[in-house]
Scaffold this active site. Structure first.
Site, PDB file in Angstrom:
ATOM      1  N   ASP A   1     -17.152   7.652 -41.291  1.00 55.74           N
ATOM      2  CA  ASP A   1     -15.976   8.483 -41.017  1.00 55.74           C
ATOM      3  C   ASP A   1     -15.750   9.531 -42.105  1.00 55.74           C
ATOM      4  O   ASP A   1     -16.319   9.471 -43.195  1.00 55.74           O
ATOM      5  CB  ASP A   1     -14.726   7.621 -40.854  1.00 55.74           C
ATOM      6  CG  ASP A   1     -14.381   6.830 -42.110  1.00 55.74           C
ATOM      7  OD1 ASP A   1     -15.308   6.316 -42.760  1.00 55.74           O
ATOM      8  OD2 ASP A   1     -13.179   6.734 -42.439  1.00 55.74           O
TER       9      ASP A   1
ATOM     10  N   GLU B   1     -13.271   4.019 -43.443  1.00 53.83           N
ATOM     11  CA  GLU B   1     -13.149   3.869 -44.890  1.00 53.83           C
ATOM     12  C   GLU B   1     -12.017   4.717 -45.445  1.00 53.83           C
ATOM     13  O   GLU B   1     -11.422   4.379 -46.473  1.00 53.83           O
ATOM     14  CB  GLU B   1     -14.474   4.251 -45.563  1.00 53.83           C
ATOM     15  CG  GLU B   1     -14.545   3.927 -47.058  1.00 53.83           C
ATOM     16  CD  GLU B   1     -14.009   5.034 -47.961  1.00 53.83           C
ATOM     17  OE1 GLU B   1     -13.808   4.761 -49.158  1.00 53.83           O
ATOM     18  OE2 GLU B   1     -13.798   6.168 -47.476  1.00 53.83           O
TER      19      GLU B   1
END
Length: 362
Positions: free
Chosen positions: A79, A133
């Site tokens: 991400d 994350e």
């Protein structure tokens, strides 16, 4: 894109570009995860597991000289932070610009490159490609998998490919957020002497922070610098009311010689006399460079390491008993900025270090 081509998978620079050009803001990683999963499942030497939009791939009995003694994990998150006028990528003068180029798709691309291109490593390898994350801890893919399938993350050593500008950054600081609260008594502001202004008491809280001297802690030859800072402040009721409560949110970055309990005790000690509520906490991670796998990687990367001044998921590996370091081509100072970029030479240099390490060949 329906598939990452073999030509792109074989080139770490083009693979970085391909991953960056698939939008995957936290919570929207499915398409990129699908592409990575397909590339991994096409490799006979890998066993692939998926949980949500997190993938873990593992080699089995590689037959390398150290296969019986160690397993090394390479990990990177899929991400990014939200798009900020920096998508898709563009390349100028040997520099790739764009969202995720530094944090951390250039590193994640290296993990995928090694996974798909190195079929006979010197020891067994694992690879983690995980979601979320950049958002709250409970959604972090590594955190979720560590609770649901901890056996997937078993290893002797882990390399988290977070941006470190091609240098080994060992361990990490712990991080803690807390609310320091003041109390008073409400009254009409026209008759303020009848009240007790809680916001005025924040001056003492801020004064303690202003005079605070942060520790500098040497551990295994590396210097970890701490910090205790106000990051938000609040309170108040209305424009004509003396407020009866106020608060300062503080962020404490602590060295690996303190665990979370000791860190919380320290914050409460600094603000003795005030109510302190810890709202978020993540552990520190010691360097762990004395482990054989870590020492071998340190040698492959040139023999130098520095302290990680920040928190990364190496702490999650440490909690599982897996020593870990940060190593990636991106510049950590560019993370989350519109100007995010990575030097192509850094990608190539880090790729060479990783390939030398996992194959045992110069």
């Amino acid at each position: 894109m329906e598939k990452i081509s073999e030509a792109v998978l074989a080139d770490p620079v083009e693979l970085t570009r391909a991953l960056c050009d698939v939008e995957s803001v936290s919570g929207d990683e499915k398409h990129l995860c699908d592409l990575v999963e397909r590339a991994l499942r096409e490799r006979d030497h890998l066993t692939v597991h998926r949980h949500g939009n997190t993938l873990v791939a593992r080699t089995q009995s590689s037959g390398g000289r150290d296969a019986a003694s160690q397993r090394v994990m390479l990990a990177g998150h899929l991400d990014t932070v939200p798009v900020n006028q920096n998508f898709p990528t563009r390349t100028e003068n040997g520099v790739m610009h764009g969202l995720g180029t530094s944090d951390m798709k250039s590193g994640t691309a290296l993990a995928l490159w090694i996974a798909t291109q190195v079929k006979e490593p010197a020891f067994d390898l694992s690879f983690a490609f995980y979601e979320c994350e950049e958002v709250e801890s409970e959604r972090n893919g590594l955190n979720v998998v560590s609770r649901a399938h901890p056996e997937w993350l078993e290893a002797h050593f882990a390399i988290l490919l977070e941006p470190s500008y091609g240098k080994i950054e060992a361990g990490c600081q712990g991080t803690m957020r807390a609310l320091v609260k003041t109390e008073g008594k409400r009254s009409h502001s026209a008759r303020s002497w009848l009240g007790d202004n809680a916001l005025h008491k924040l001056a003492d809280v801020l004064g303690r922070l202003n005079s605070y001297t942060a520790r500098e802690v040497p551990i295994d030859g590396m210097l970890y610098r701490e910090g205790l800072n106000a990051v938000r402040i609040g309170g108040g009721v209305a424009g004509n009311v003396i407020p009866d409560e106020g608060w300062v949110e503080v962020n404490y970055r602590f060295a690996p010689d303190r665990d979370e309990e000791a860190a919380a005790d320290h914050v409460r000690e600094v603000f003795e006399g005030y109510a302190v509520e810890v709202t978020d906490s993540a552990p520190s991670c010691p360097p762990g460079l004395d482990r054989p796998s870590a020492a071998a990687f340190l040698a492959a990367a040139g023999g130098e390491a520095q302290a990680k001044l920040g928190w990364t998921d190496v702490a999650r590996f440490a909690a599982l008993g897996v020593p870990a370091v940060n190593f990636g081509p991106g510049d950590p100072n560019l993370a989350h900025t519109r100007e995010e970029h990575v030097e192509i030479e850094r990608i190539e240099n880090c790729a060479a270090v990783l390939r030398s390490f996992v194959t045992g060949k110069e």
